[in-house]
Motif scaffolding. Sequence first.
Motif, short mmCIF file in Angstrom:
data_model
loop_
_atom_site.label_atom_id
_atom_site.label_comp_id
_atom_site.label_asym_id
_atom_site.label_seq_id
_atom_site.Cartn_x
_atom_site.Cartn_y
_atom_site.Cartn_z
N PRO A 86 0.77 -1.27 -0.12
CA PRO A 86 0.12 0.20 -0.10
C PRO A 86 0.96 1.04 -0.16
O PRO A 86 2.07 1.17 0.23
CB PRO A 86 -0.76 0.02 1.17
CG PRO A 86 0.22 -0.82 2.16
CD PRO A 86 0.90 -1.99 1.32
N ARG A 146 -2.29 6.10 3.57
CA ARG A 146 -3.60 5.44 3.08
C ARG A 146 -4.30 6.37 2.08
O ARG A 146 -4.58 6.19 1.13
CB ARG A 146 -4.54 5.00 4.25
CG ARG A 146 -4.23 3.67 4.83
CD ARG A 146 -5.19 3.50 5.96
NE ARG A 146 -4.58 2.53 6.72
CZ ARG A 146 -5.28 1.23 6.95
NH1 ARG A 146 -6.34 0.88 5.92
NH2 ARG A 146 -4.91 0.08 7.89
N SER A 149 3.49 -5.83 8.63
CA SER A 149 2.82 -4.63 8.18
C SER A 149 1.42 -4.82 7.96
O SER A 149 0.61 -4.05 8.00
CB SER A 149 3.60 -3.73 7.34
OG SER A 149 3.90 -4.59 6.26
N ASP A 150 1.19 -6.00 7.05
CA ASP A 150 0.00 -6.40 6.72
C ASP A 150 -1.26 -6.36 7.54
O ASP A 150 -2.29 -6.33 7.33
CB ASP A 150 -0.06 -7.70 5.86
CG ASP A 150 0.86 -7.75 4.31
OD1 ASP A 150 0.71 -6.48 3.76
OD2 ASP A 150 1.95 -8.18 4.26
N THR A 207 -2.08 -4.78 9.73
CA THR A 207 -2.37 -3.43 9.94
C THR A 207 -2.92 -2.65 8.59
O THR A 207 -4.02 -2.20 8.66
CB THR A 207 -1.55 -2.16 10.45
OG1 THR A 207 -1.16 -2.60 11.81
CG2 THR A 207 -2.04 -1.02 10.68
N THR A 208 -2.16 -2.97 7.65
CA THR A 208 -2.40 -2.28 6.24
C THR A 208 -3.50 -2.93 5.55
O THR A 208 -4.41 -2.40 4.63
CB THR A 208 -1.21 -1.99 5.49
OG1 THR A 208 -0.58 -3.22 5.08
CG2 THR A 208 -0.13 -1.02 6.12
N TYR A 209 -3.73 -4.24 5.78
CA TYR A 209 -4.89 -4.80 5.08
C TYR A 209 -6.20 -4.94 5.90
O TYR A 209 -6.76 -6.09 5.75
CB TYR A 209 -4.30 -6.43 4.79
CG TYR A 209 -5.13 -7.10 3.89
CD1 TYR A 209 -5.37 -6.62 2.36
CD2 TYR A 209 -5.49 -8.44 4.14
CE1 TYR A 209 -6.10 -7.37 1.45
CE2 TYR A 209 -6.29 -9.07 3.03
CZ TYR A 209 -6.63 -8.56 1.80
OH TYR A 209 -7.11 -9.26 0.70
N THR A 257 -8.69 7.07 6.13
CA THR A 257 -8.15 7.38 7.36
C THR A 257 -9.08 8.28 8.31
O THR A 257 -10.35 8.63 7.72
CB THR A 257 -6.93 8.31 7.21
OG1 THR A 257 -7.36 9.63 6.61
CG2 THR A 257 -5.82 7.67 6.34
N TYR A 302 -4.19 -3.42 -2.89
CA TYR A 302 -3.36 -2.50 -2.41
C TYR A 302 -3.25 -1.31 -3.45
O TYR A 302 -2.58 -0.36 -3.09
CB TYR A 302 -2.13 -2.95 -2.10
CG TYR A 302 -2.20 -3.46 -0.81
CD1 TYR A 302 -2.76 -2.95 0.31
CD2 TYR A 302 -1.21 -4.43 -0.48
CE1 TYR A 302 -2.78 -3.34 1.90
CE2 TYR A 302 -1.08 -5.12 1.02
CZ TYR A 302 -1.60 -4.46 2.11
OH TYR A 302 -1.83 -5.08 3.16
#
Length: 422
Positions: A24, A28, A182-183, A185-187, A208, A414
């Motif tokens: 990503p 975001r 990290s995925d 959180t980011t996914y 966000t 992403y």
Amino acid sequence: MNTKEIHISDYSYDLPDERIAKFPMAERDHSKLLLYNKGVVGEDVFYNLPKYLPQGALMVMNNTKVIQARLHFRKNTGALIEIFLLEPSVPADYEQMFQQTHRCSWLCLVGNQKKWKEGALIRELEIKNEKFQISAIRKGEQGTSQFIEFEWDNANINFADILDVLGELPIPPYLNRETQESDKTTYQTVYSKIKGSVAAPTAGLHFTERVLNEVDAHGIEREEVTLHVGAGTFRPVKSSTIGEHPMHTEYIAVHRHTIERLLAHNAEAIAVGTTSVRTLESLYYMGLKVLANPNISEDELHVNQWEPYGNEELRMKFATPHSRRENEELFSASAVESLQALLDWMIKHELTVLHSSTQIIIAPGYDYHIVKMLITNFHQPQSTLLLLVSAFVHGDWHKIYDYALAHDFRFLSYGDSSLLIP
């Protein structure tokens, strides 16, 4: 148009691997935003989304949370077996499932299953400073999937605890990489709440707290629904025509107050993502079922794949002694009439939350009833999601995707976003 005769080859485009976003954006809401408004295409940055939305509108988002659905066990021989959770079996309710202690079962996909002919798979775990074992046992088959029973010998640990330690977040296979820390959180969307999905509702990944606050400041109401995204979302269309493609079932939950807010907005909504679209449009057909049969049970509200196309199945299943004219009026009810019937039915049955499922396929030939604007990412060629987009923009999807490819937009989960106004 006969939707069942659509050739999936007509919904293809060249997507180079380098255009698929493997990770990503660092922030975001700094992703690109394609703007499609009644045939006119432009672009902006996602954090400016609110200024393109009508004040006083209703935005509907999917608050599902991706679970760590990929589990790995190793046999005594050293063979690695992957168990991918698809949907809960016993208990079938998601909320109850994650609170189970000692035992539960899931419908799963099993990787390297030829190496697992018999016996239990066992893993040693340590959770909350307590050591224990968990076993996986095959209990039957359903098509290409397996019913797997999990057992563990610690009453202080529930299945949610186990997944948090044993499970791996299942990022999409087309990313061609291992899941990273990290995925986790980011996914997930920033508003994810209800555990159950094996894939993220990716249109929501761009939001966000800053953008949500701007949405609120713009006078736009927000409501949440829950649709647990299944692995079938990645299932390619292998048949030449859509009529031969079996659509997967996904489970939804909608609060009564959400239907009340929809009615307060004349049954019109801005949908964040295709999962919100599938939920909202399914509500329309559930309402039709209630209109046809006021004594219908919650289980019978399930929307089958082809019910929206001509309503033949509904007419046959819920035939009434009304006149032909009355029946035609029943099955051409407005979105307001349909949602009002569904709300009245929930009140009658003292339901604060509607739990049901949908197998709906939305493709060219489909008439949208509730969704008026759509926020969505860019989808794979020859996918049912691309068909959904095409139906929404009245077949004008090529203009959107040609622009995105020519202007360096990033694709898939992403990737970048779009706001579609037909």
